[in-house]
Scaffold this active site. Structure first.
Site, PDB file in Angstrom:
ATOM      1  N   TYR A  59      42.117  98.901  45.069  1.00  0.00           N
ATOM      2  CA  TYR A  59      42.278  98.477  46.473  1.00  0.00           C
ATOM      3  C   TYR A  59      41.188  98.983  47.421  1.00  0.00           C
ATOM      4  CZ  TYR A  59      46.788  98.596  44.070  1.00  0.00           C
ATOM      5  OH  TYR A  59      47.773  98.505  43.127  1.00  0.00           O
ATOM      6  N   HIS A  60      39.943  98.976  46.982  1.00  0.00           N
ATOM      7  CA  HIS A  60      38.856  99.438  47.848  1.00  0.00           C
ATOM      8  C   HIS A  60      37.707  98.429  47.921  1.00  0.00           C
ATOM      9  CE1 HIS A  60      40.313 103.688  46.439  1.00  0.00           C
ATOM     10  NE2 HIS A  60      41.092 103.181  47.389  1.00  0.00           N
ATOM     11  N   PRO A  61      37.972  97.154  48.233  1.00  0.00           N
ATOM     12  CA  PRO A  61      36.886  96.179  48.313  1.00  0.00           C
ATOM     13  C   PRO A  61      36.006  96.413  49.535  1.00  0.00           C
ATOM     14  CG  PRO A  61      38.920  95.190  49.096  1.00  0.00           C
ATOM     15  CD  PRO A  61      39.280  96.546  48.560  1.00  0.00           C
TER      16      PRO A  61
END
Length: 544
Positions: free
Chosen positions: A471-473
């Site tokens: 969850y770190h785009p």
């Protein structure tokens, strides 16, 4: 009648948008409209940390995106949950407070982004922070963002001792001089309540007459006239309305939403627009390029120690009875499993010692995590997430259609670079060693899937079968000076007046850790730059 003209329009009330709304409205003479596609954050599923899974697997407060089929993941579609609520993903995430490594920001500056070195950004991390353990060289108190070290489940001690057994050093503060080692995570909570940017920044600004907040409104298009962004077209309950910005339109819709809105507005490469019948307004080839994200493999086990229903979050008859007790404990004291961010401890490790900082991050989770929590298992257990911190694979965000209600086409291109494949494999092997340490023997039960795969072929196959985002785009509107940069070092869109992008999409390279705290830092710094720029403009106009 609703006001339709503001000094600033901010599209997206996430980690960056809420921060900006607060800081810009500190000037009583400035008007701000903050636009959010999702609902309010004032709901138990947001404020109670231990139930955050509810918003990860449902779509009321979550965009719930999927990727295009991923070649590096055997053709699977990945899941990309993103917060769709005031506070954005800071209202749905695991609340881990990590800044990244000094080398990350020094590298941003070396890429031509003046003012973004570690020494430049540290004051903004500190400006945001209210740390329960006090101030020091790296930390501060008194800021809007509460950062606490909570009481953690006893099961974490097994993991930390296992790290000791492999000679991994202890680290009491991952955000200080050294990142290497194992320890507990600080979290963005206050007395057991999630401290999202909606709580930290927006609630403090709610009573200001110069701030107007709109929820459940979709931004359709940035309006551009004569090379300047002049406003935003919105969709509200199937009605269309237009707002005008006297100073700046600020896009803070995240690594997926920001490039999506720019492309819908005709800002981008012509070959991304023409197939969807969108006329090009401004040629900017980097919009939607440079997407990268932290790929993650999970080692998951059933637990075997007696009483694990009191130490972990799971599904069982004794666990259900215990959760009743936990409910009252949380209501009365703000403590216990319902206050847990689940990913309570972790580690930063080296696979390649030639790297400038640790290249792997572990999250030890007091629950069995399978397919982002969408597949549930009877019983109790734990998971260790293995995250590749500086991936080399690069993907894109493009359009599926010219309909603003359609999701963007998201292609992180996971594991398409061979170095990523090899490093994640080696990191998974190292994690298996930690999980097999004597300290884990009393809690380690049956492994799930290929968690304990012995052969190289089996472990590689399991990585392909189960790895996905943590969850770190970032990176899709990157800051820089090269031809593929979208914004400059003051986060102004290249070649257009009155338009800025301020969120994680501007990161030229992902930082080495969880991205929420850095996104808040970016907004804090950007707010000061905006104030400086408009003060300079006013001075010039006064002198003329």
């Amino acid at each position: 009648m609703m006001k339709t003209e503001f000094d600033f329009i901010i599209v997206g009330a996430g980690s960056a948008g809420c921060t900006l709304a607060n800081r810009l409205t500190e000037d009583a003479d400035v008007t701000v409209c903050l636009i959010e596609a999702g609902p309010t954050h004032k709901h138990w599923s947001v404020s109670t940390p231990g139930v955050s899974l509810v918003n990860m697997v449902t779509k009321k407060r979550n965009w719930g995106f999927e990727t295009v089929p991923q070649e590096g993941l055997g053709g699977r579609r990945g899941y990309q949950p993103r917060g769709k609520v005031l506070g954005g993903s800071s209202g749905t995430n695991a609340m881990i407070y990590i800044r990244g490594h000094k080398a990350d920001y020094d590298n941003w500056a070396a890429l031509g982004n003046a003012g973004w070195s570690y020494d430049d950004v540290l004051p903004y991390f500190k400006k945001a922070e209210d740390r329960d353990r006090g101030a020091d060289e790296f930390h501060a108190t008194g800021g809007p963002l509460r950062v606490e070290r909570r009481e953690n489940s006893p099961i974490n001690e097994n993991f930390l001792i296992a790290c000791d057994e492999l000679q991994i050093p202890a680290n009491d503060d991952f955000n200080s001089a050294t990142q290497l080692g194992h320890g507990y995570y600080d979290v963005t909570q206050k007395n057991g309540v999630r401290w999202s940017t909606a709580k930290a920044y927006l609630e403090a600004a709610e009573g200001r007459p110069n701030l107007h907040v709109m929820t459940e409104v979709l931004a359709e298009k940035i309006l551009v006239k004569n090379g300047r962004a002049i406003g935003v077209r919105l969709q509200q309950k199937k009605e269309t309305l237009e707002l005008t910005a006297k100073r700046d339109v600020i896009v803070s819709a995240g690594a997926f939403g920001s490039p999506h809105l720019l492309l819908l507005s005709g800002i981008g490469a012509e070959d991304k627009l023409t197939p969807h019948g969108i006329a090009q307004v401004h040629d900017l080839p980097g919009v939607g390029e440079n997407l990268h994200d932290h790929i993650d493999w999970i080692a998951a086990y059933k637990g075997k120690r007696k009483g694990m229903h009191k130490e972990t979050v799971g599904f069982s008859i004794p666990g259900s009875f215990n959760m009743v007790k936990e409910f009252f404990n949380y209501k009365k004291h703000g403590k216990g499993l319902l206050s847990s961010n689940l990913a309570e401890s972790g580690a930063f490790l080296y696979i390649d010692r030639e790297e400038p900082s640790p290249d792997i991050q572990l999250h030890f989770v007091i629950a069995i995590v399978d397919d982002h929590g969408r597949k549930l298992h009877w019983g109790h257990g734990f998971s260790t997430h293995v995250c590749l911190l500086r991936p080399k694979s690069r993907g894109t965000v493009t359009l599926n259609s010219n309909d603003p209600t359609d999701a963007p086409a998201i292609d992180p291109a996971f594991l398409t670079h061979p170095d990523d494949v090899e490093k994640l494999y080696q990191a998974s092997r190292l994690t298996q060693q930690i999980m097999r340490s004597p300290a884990m023997d009393e809690i380690r039960g049956e492994p799930l899937y290929g968690t304990e795969a012995e052969s190289e072929a089996d472990l590689r196959a399991d990585i392909i079968a189960r790895a996905d985002t943590v969850y770190h785009p970032v990176g899709t509107c990157k800051m820089g000076v090269d031809v593929m940069a979208v914004v400059d070092a003051r986060l102004r869109v290249h070649g257009l007046e009155g338009l800025r992008v301020i969120d994680a999409s501007i990161m030229p390279q992902v930082i080495s850790g969880n991205t929420n705290a850095p996104t808040i830092m970016i907004a804090e710094k950007a707010a000061d730059m905006i104030k400086e720029d408009w003060a300079s403009q006013a001075s010039l106009e006064a002198a003329e």
